[in-house]
Design an enzyme around this catalytic site. Structure first.
Site, PDB file in Angstrom:
ATOM      1  N   ARG A  11     -80.856   4.932 -38.217  1.00  0.00           N
ATOM      2  CA  ARG A  11     -82.045   5.004 -39.162  1.00  0.00           C
ATOM      3  C   ARG A  11     -82.320   3.831 -39.943  1.00  0.00           C
ATOM      4  NH1 ARG A  11     -81.565   8.682 -44.622  1.00  0.00           N
ATOM      5  NH2 ARG A  11     -83.739   8.617 -45.265  1.00  0.00           N
ATOM      6  N   HIS A  12     -83.552   3.685 -40.149  1.00  0.00           N
ATOM      7  CA  HIS A  12     -83.940   2.482 -40.841  1.00  0.00           C
ATOM      8  C   HIS A  12     -83.219   2.264 -42.090  1.00  0.00           C
ATOM      9  CE1 HIS A  12     -86.066   4.747 -43.891  1.00  0.00           C
ATOM     10  NE2 HIS A  12     -86.423   5.596 -43.082  1.00  0.00           N
ATOM     11  N   ASN A  18     -86.742   6.180 -50.643  1.00  0.00           N
ATOM     12  CA  ASN A  18     -85.547   6.668 -50.602  1.00  0.00           C
ATOM     13  C   ASN A  18     -84.620   6.738 -51.642  1.00  0.00           C
ATOM     14  OD1 ASN A  18     -85.304   4.755 -47.300  1.00  0.00           O
ATOM     15  ND2 ASN A  18     -85.983   7.072 -47.752  1.00  0.00           N
ATOM     16  N   GLN A  24     -90.935  10.761 -48.096  1.00  0.00           N
ATOM     17  CA  GLN A  24     -91.559   9.600 -47.551  1.00  0.00           C
ATOM     18  C   GLN A  24     -92.491   9.622 -46.461  1.00  0.00           C
ATOM     19  OE1 GLN A  24     -90.093   4.912 -47.229  1.00  0.00           O
ATOM     20  NE2 GLN A  24     -88.698   6.435 -46.742  1.00  0.00           N
ATOM     21  N   ARG A  60     -90.965   0.449 -41.779  1.00  0.00           N
ATOM     22  CA  ARG A  60     -89.407   0.313 -42.376  1.00  0.00           C
ATOM     23  C   ARG A  60     -88.453   0.404 -41.114  1.00  0.00           C
ATOM     24  NH1 ARG A  60     -91.736   5.207 -43.745  1.00  0.00           N
ATOM     25  NH2 ARG A  60     -90.909   7.203 -43.322  1.00  0.00           N
ATOM     26  N   GLU A  84     -92.044   9.246 -38.224  1.00  0.00           N
ATOM     27  CA  GLU A  84     -91.490  10.186 -38.955  1.00  0.00           C
ATOM     28  C   GLU A  84     -92.388  11.402 -39.253  1.00  0.00           C
ATOM     29  OE1 GLU A  84     -88.908  11.895 -39.808  1.00  0.00           O
ATOM     30  OE2 GLU A  84     -87.973  11.080 -41.915  1.00  0.00           O
ATOM     31  N   HIS A 152     -85.935   7.590 -37.859  1.00  0.00           N
ATOM     32  CA  HIS A 152     -85.864   8.006 -39.309  1.00  0.00           C
ATOM     33  C   HIS A 152     -85.128   9.422 -39.413  1.00  0.00           C
ATOM     34  CE1 HIS A 152     -89.597   5.697 -39.966  1.00  0.00           C
ATOM     35  NE2 HIS A 152     -90.105   5.923 -38.555  1.00  0.00           N
TER      36      HIS A 152
END
Length: 194
Positions: A11-12, A18, A24, A60, A84, A152
């Protein structure tokens, strides 16, 4: 018949949305300072067998993948199937804000329904189908490789659901993957039916 993929799913790193606990989704936010640190740490602890880096097109994920790319000297393959989930009118809102602005949708937990979503958003079923198509494409085009996929939190849920072949009711069973975390799915085929 294609060979299975050794998938490392990351995951980024963290973004300001966040931190603020906001939806997001498709909002294209950069990493914050901690997010860059998480991405650097991820790049430093990557397994040695990675032969390909794949990332969501969102900034991201691209920023996180860029440090892995530099560390390994591998290019980034961008795949839109791993972007995402789009949360529509809920994008950039907190849970409290969604409850205040869309009380009926919030009360029905619309984002947790398989075939419903806020206006302009993707349903769970649509995202899972998109992620499955991406995994099948990876298997067809890069079978036998060790792939780092930088994506994501919701994509990670979709992958876990497909791998474990859970019932739909268990989609949210496990906690959200943390920013900068990595999970390994070895020797699996990605052709599970949705």
């Amino acid at each position: 018949m294609s060979r299975p993929i050794h998938l490392y799913l990351a995951r980024h790193g963290e973004t300001d949305l966040n931190v603020q606990m906001r939806y997001q989704g498709s909002t294209d936010m950069p990493l914050n300072e901690l997010g860059w640190t998480q991405a650097q740490m991820l790049a430093q602890r990557l397994p040695p067998d990675i032969t390909r880096i794949v990332a969501s097109p969102l900034l991201r994920a691209q920023q996180t993948a860029s440090l892995a790319s530099q560390a390994r000297g591998l290019p980034i393959l961008t795949m839109s199937e791993f972007r995402e989930r789009d949360f529509g009118v809920f994008e950039t809102l907190t849970h409290e804000e969604t409850q205040a602005r869309y009380p009926e949708l919030y009360a029905r937990k619309v984002v947790m329904q398989w075939d419903e979503a806020p206006a302009g958003a993707e349903t769970i079923r649509e995202v899972v189908a998109r992620v499955q198509a991406g995994l099948q494409r990876l298997e067809a085009e890069h079978g036998g490789e060790s792939v780092l996929l930088v994506a994501h939190g919701f994509v990670a849920r979709a992958v876990r659901y497909l791998v474990k072949r859970w019932p739909e009711t268990d989609f949210y069973l496990e906690p959200l993957m943390g920013n900068g975390e990595i999970h390994h799915y070895p020797e699996l085929r990605w052709t599970a039916a949705v």
